[in-house]
Design a protein around this motif. Sequence first.
Motif, PDB file in Angstrom:
ATOM      1  N   GLN A 617       0.802  -1.097  -0.049  1.00  0.00           N
ATOM      2  CA  GLN A 617      -0.003  -0.106  -0.058  1.00  0.00           C
ATOM      3  C   GLN A 617       0.952   1.232  -0.061  1.00  0.00           C
ATOM      4  OE1 GLN A 617      -1.751   1.258   3.928  1.00  0.00           O
ATOM      5  NE2 GLN A 617      -3.902   0.913   2.673  1.00  0.00           N
ATOM      6  N   GLN A 618       0.509   2.359  -0.829  1.00  0.00           N
ATOM      7  CA  GLN A 618       1.011   3.624  -0.628  1.00  0.00           C
ATOM      8  C   GLN A 618      -0.009   4.592  -0.585  1.00  0.00           C
ATOM      9  OE1 GLN A 618       4.109   3.861  -0.235  1.00  0.00           O
ATOM     10  NE2 GLN A 618       5.281   3.088  -2.014  1.00  0.00           N
ATOM     11  N   LEU A 619       0.188   5.539   0.601  1.00  0.00           N
ATOM     12  CA  LEU A 619      -0.636   6.463   0.829  1.00  0.00           C
ATOM     13  C   LEU A 619      -0.325   7.789   0.662  1.00  0.00           C
ATOM     14  CD1 LEU A 619      -2.357   5.081   3.942  1.00  0.00           C
ATOM     15  CD2 LEU A 619      -3.166   4.982   1.882  1.00  0.00           C
ATOM     16  N   SER A 620      -0.856   8.679   0.025  1.00  0.00           N
ATOM     17  CA  SER A 620      -0.628  10.396  -0.009  1.00  0.00           C
ATOM     18  C   SER A 620      -0.634  10.902   1.328  1.00  0.00           C
ATOM     19  CB  SER A 620      -1.372  11.028  -1.110  1.00  0.00           C
ATOM     20  OG  SER A 620      -2.381  11.168  -0.709  1.00  0.00           O
ATOM     21  N   SER A 621      -0.103  11.900   1.348  1.00  0.00           N
ATOM     22  CA  SER A 621      -0.255  12.492   2.922  1.00  0.00           C
ATOM     23  C   SER A 621      -1.575  12.923   3.369  1.00  0.00           C
ATOM     24  CB  SER A 621       0.569  14.075   2.596  1.00  0.00           C
ATOM     25  OG  SER A 621       1.846  13.575   2.596  1.00  0.00           O
ATOM     26  N   ASP A 622      -2.336  13.220   2.154  1.00  0.00           N
ATOM     27  CA  ASP A 622      -4.035  13.650   2.590  1.00  0.00           C
ATOM     28  C   ASP A 622      -4.535  12.191   2.712  1.00  0.00           C
ATOM     29  OD1 ASP A 622      -3.484  16.366   2.095  1.00  0.00           O
ATOM     30  OD2 ASP A 622      -4.237  16.209   0.245  1.00  0.00           O
ATOM     31  N   ALA A 623      -4.303  11.351   2.022  1.00  0.00           N
ATOM     32  CA  ALA A 623      -4.873   9.951   2.328  1.00  0.00           C
ATOM     33  C   ALA A 623      -4.464   9.239   3.451  1.00  0.00           C
ATOM     34  CB  ALA A 623      -4.489   9.007   1.223  1.00  0.00           C
ATOM     35  N   THR A 624      -3.277   9.625   3.986  1.00  0.00           N
ATOM     36  CA  THR A 624      -2.832   9.098   5.158  1.00  0.00           C
ATOM     37  C   THR A 624      -3.557   9.629   6.468  1.00  0.00           C
ATOM     38  OG1 THR A 624      -0.479   8.781   4.271  1.00  0.00           O
ATOM     39  CG2 THR A 624      -0.821   8.923   6.697  1.00  0.00           C
ATOM     40  N   ALA A 625      -3.737  11.099   6.429  1.00  0.00           N
ATOM     41  CA  ALA A 625      -4.405  11.698   7.309  1.00  0.00           C
ATOM     42  C   ALA A 625      -6.030  11.295   7.336  1.00  0.00           C
ATOM     43  CB  ALA A 625      -4.578  13.186   7.273  1.00  0.00           C
ATOM     44  N   THR A 626      -6.492  11.090   6.205  1.00  0.00           N
ATOM     45  CA  THR A 626      -7.915  10.619   6.294  1.00  0.00           C
ATOM     46  C   THR A 626      -8.074   9.111   6.830  1.00  0.00           C
ATOM     47  OG1 THR A 626      -8.548  11.894   4.542  1.00  0.00           O
ATOM     48  CG2 THR A 626     -10.118  10.063   4.849  1.00  0.00           C
ATOM     49  N   HIS A 627      -6.956   8.255   6.302  1.00  0.00           N
ATOM     50  CA  HIS A 627      -7.094   6.847   6.911  1.00  0.00           C
ATOM     51  C   HIS A 627      -6.864   6.935   8.516  1.00  0.00           C
ATOM     52  CE1 HIS A 627      -5.454   2.922   7.397  1.00  0.00           C
ATOM     53  NE2 HIS A 627      -5.923   2.616   6.448  1.00  0.00           N
ATOM     54  N   ALA A 628      -5.885   7.583   9.015  1.00  0.00           N
ATOM     55  CA  ALA A 628      -5.578   7.730  10.468  1.00  0.00           C
ATOM     56  C   ALA A 628      -6.756   8.221  11.252  1.00  0.00           C
ATOM     57  CB  ALA A 628      -4.474   8.760  10.628  1.00  0.00           C
ATOM     58  N   GLN A 629      -7.613   9.230  10.637  1.00  0.00           N
ATOM     59  CA  GLN A 629      -8.675   9.625  11.424  1.00  0.00           C
ATOM     60  C   GLN A 629     -10.008   8.580  11.232  1.00  0.00           C
ATOM     61  OE1 GLN A 629      -9.535  13.404   9.464  1.00  0.00           O
ATOM     62  NE2 GLN A 629      -7.405  14.370  10.222  1.00  0.00           N
ATOM     63  N   ALA A 630     -10.132   7.849  10.447  1.00  0.00           N
ATOM     64  CA  ALA A 630     -11.486   7.384  10.127  1.00  0.00           C
ATOM     65  C   ALA A 630     -11.484   5.738   9.794  1.00  0.00           C
ATOM     66  CB  ALA A 630     -12.164   8.145   8.999  1.00  0.00           C
ATOM     67  N   SER A 631     -10.306   5.175   9.351  1.00  0.00           N
ATOM     68  CA  SER A 631     -10.320   3.861   8.967  1.00  0.00           C
ATOM     69  C   SER A 631     -10.232   2.886  10.069  1.00  0.00           C
ATOM     70  CB  SER A 631      -9.021   3.563   7.998  1.00  0.00           C
ATOM     71  OG  SER A 631      -9.189   2.140   7.745  1.00  0.00           O
ATOM     72  N   PRO A 632     -11.085   1.868  10.241  1.00  0.00           N
ATOM     73  CA  PRO A 632     -11.239   0.927  11.086  1.00  0.00           C
ATOM     74  C   PRO A 632      -9.977  -0.051  11.053  1.00  0.00           C
ATOM     75  CG  PRO A 632     -12.662   0.127   9.401  1.00  0.00           C
ATOM     76  CD  PRO A 632     -12.137   1.478   9.004  1.00  0.00           C
ATOM     77  N   TYR A 633      -9.138  -0.177   9.829  1.00  0.00           N
ATOM     78  CA  TYR A 633      -7.923  -0.824   9.595  1.00  0.00           C
ATOM     79  C   TYR A 633      -6.719  -0.118   9.965  1.00  0.00           C
ATOM     80  CZ  TYR A 633     -11.640  -3.223   6.921  1.00  0.00           C
ATOM     81  OH  TYR A 633     -12.692  -3.800   6.510  1.00  0.00           O
ATOM     82  N   ALA A 634      -5.737  -0.971  10.399  1.00  0.00           N
ATOM     83  CA  ALA A 634      -4.236  -0.338  10.375  1.00  0.00           C
ATOM     84  C   ALA A 634      -3.670  -0.206   8.987  1.00  0.00           C
ATOM     85  CB  ALA A 634      -3.538  -1.510  11.281  1.00  0.00           C
ATOM     86  N   PRO A 635      -2.819   0.645   8.768  1.00  0.00           N
ATOM     87  CA  PRO A 635      -2.186   0.766   7.405  1.00  0.00           C
ATOM     88  C   PRO A 635      -1.403  -0.714   7.055  1.00  0.00           C
ATOM     89  CG  PRO A 635      -0.791   1.861   9.151  1.00  0.00           C
ATOM     90  CD  PRO A 635      -2.110   1.529   9.916  1.00  0.00           C
ATOM     91  N   GLY A 636      -1.285  -0.586   5.897  1.00  0.00           N
ATOM     92  CA  GLY A 636      -0.720  -2.080   5.148  1.00  0.00           C
ATOM     93  C   GLY A 636       0.394  -2.486   5.893  1.00  0.00           C
ATOM     94  N   GLN A 637       1.644  -1.709   6.260  1.00  0.00           N
ATOM     95  CA  GLN A 637       2.548  -2.247   6.538  1.00  0.00           C
ATOM     96  C   GLN A 637       2.148  -3.051   8.134  1.00  0.00           C
ATOM     97  OE1 GLN A 637       5.418   0.606   8.075  1.00  0.00           O
ATOM     98  NE2 GLN A 637       7.088  -0.780   8.291  1.00  0.00           N
TER      99      GLN A 637
END
Length: 674
Positions: A617-637
């Motif tokens: 997985q690769q996340l842009s800065s904006d996508a990372t911020a959104t993921h960190a605020q709302a996703s129920p999943y941990a990042p891919g790593q």
Amino acid sequence: MSKPHALRPAALALCLVVAIAAPHADAAKKRKPTKPAPKPVAALSACADLYGATNADWLKANPVPASGSASALGELATQARDQQRALLEAAAKSPQGQVQKLLGDFWASGMDEAAVERDGATPIAPLLARIDAIKKAQEIAPAIAALHQIGIPVVFNFTADIDLKNLDTYMGYFAQGGLGLPDASFYTRSDADARNLLGRYNGYVQKIMVLTGTPAANAAADAALVIDLETRIARASKARADLVRLRSNYNPVPTKDFTKKYRNLQLAAFLKAQGVTAEQVSMADPALFAQLDKLTTSLKPAQWKAYLRFQVGNAMAPYLSKNWRDADHEFRGRLLRGEMDPAPRTQQVLDAINASAGGMMAHAYTERYLTQDAADRAATISRHVREALEASIASNTWMDDATRAEAVAKLQKLKIEIGKPRSDLDFSVQPMGRGSFGSNILIASTWHHREEMKRIGRPNADRRWDVLPQFPALSYDLAHNRLFVTAAVLQAPVLDLKQPLAAQYGSFGALVGHELSRVADTKGRYVDAGGNLRDWWSPTTTSAWQGRIAPLQGVYARFAYPGKPDLKIDGARTLGENAADLAGLELAWTAYARQEPQAADNAQQAFFRGWARLWAQQLSSDATATHAQASPYAPGQWRANAPAMQLPAFAKAFSCKAGNALFVADGERVSIWR
């Protein structure tokens, strides 16, 4: 157009949509002998970062995007869409059978943009003419029923879904709806943001009214009538927070009383028009429908006509000529969904076909892309993971005897459905032809609505899937205790038949385990082995479960997002999915170890690399911020690394030692089903 299953209680529809991938970048490739062979992944490298070691090639080939995200799992979703487009193009040129003929004509009509432009508003002209012909209040209700029949729900929603007191049967659900804005509160709030949105909406309504034939000089007045009627509906509706509870939409009422109770709204005639003969349906909010019944006669027909004209134009705008699509995109796409540009035409047409004729597409897709080898392997691995879970339930120490017995009984009744639903739909439908995309949308939507209405009052509700086979997904259906495995998911990297068997257990098997863990976790606990809605966990088991998964919150909270050392994972919000990931990997390893108990280290390593490969997985800065605020999943790593490091088999396979980043001492490991 209407969206199916809108009322399905969230607790009864658990779905891991694996937005999955094309063949992975790590597949072995032939190389010229003059070039040096690639170096094998070092054991210590995996002990430091399994994810990075496994996905090095993919990460190099897919740098961090300027915006949005990229993932190995996202690649399979793209591949599945490409497969669907290829199927439609082939069907348009040389259809094989009735369903492909329908789909081929549908596709060709949508891709002929010149014809769509010439068509203009012609597809909805008969609908508008019927509305314009309304002279008195008694003619409003039949017009409402007719629009529902073609998949344009106005004034309220009426859908088919499971009967919460008899999960094998479908019931008709009357619920609030009929609004152009996504939430009733937008009409009644007084804050600046809501007022601004309502003002923008007014402008959009005026555009649609003009496109439906309203003189520009009358557009503002008609828009005011539309918004006034919608505001009246909104005031009688419940807040969104009141609708998310499990039984919020469930209130069975006898249909025999409808003739007298809802004389103006003519709900008895409405049901007959939909082909529904059930003795009872659910009406979430009778007070709302009593108010709608009054509005049918208290408001002048001219106001109802403006509202119905707008609702037709609003529903059909994405499928008509460019001026309609531009109006829809400017308000719904750009303002409400944040989409800067419209999707490519091929994507628009494909989405429209899946929305209105997804069942037809499913039939054609599985015929072309579901291979017997993949289905057989998926069934075998799924069965082995199920057996691993049954053994783990029987031997675990954290369930009390009564809870354990119920869990075993439930798992023994579990059904696993591979590739596609066990029964097909009735594909008899009016011929589509290639002359009018908008007309084909209405034909397909009418067919879809008809098939949904057929379910009401009938048994065998478990014949329906909550996911379409042409989309990559594994899904546990809590209501009917079964696992769906879609045809589209049976591809690399989820199930790559070119990979070693160990890798297949590590990828596909672990995702199956993730879903099957729902049979007996904090969600599965609310439907028992007999299909009854009740909490079958004891307080002792509840406390023990919480004690087992609680440490995961701290484990994940230590980890940061890639490239963002100060941005840590929210261990509390992601706890449920993190626990399911760990459970899935544990169960898959148990299942694999039973099949190959003497597996060499390289085979064991392939198991964990199969798992890690899923989460590139690769996340842009904006996508990372959104993921960190709302996703129920941990990042891919950390979806890759964190569960793996909890398994003793991981350290053994890669010879990890104390001091390695992913080494965890025996007493510190978290386990659920080990």
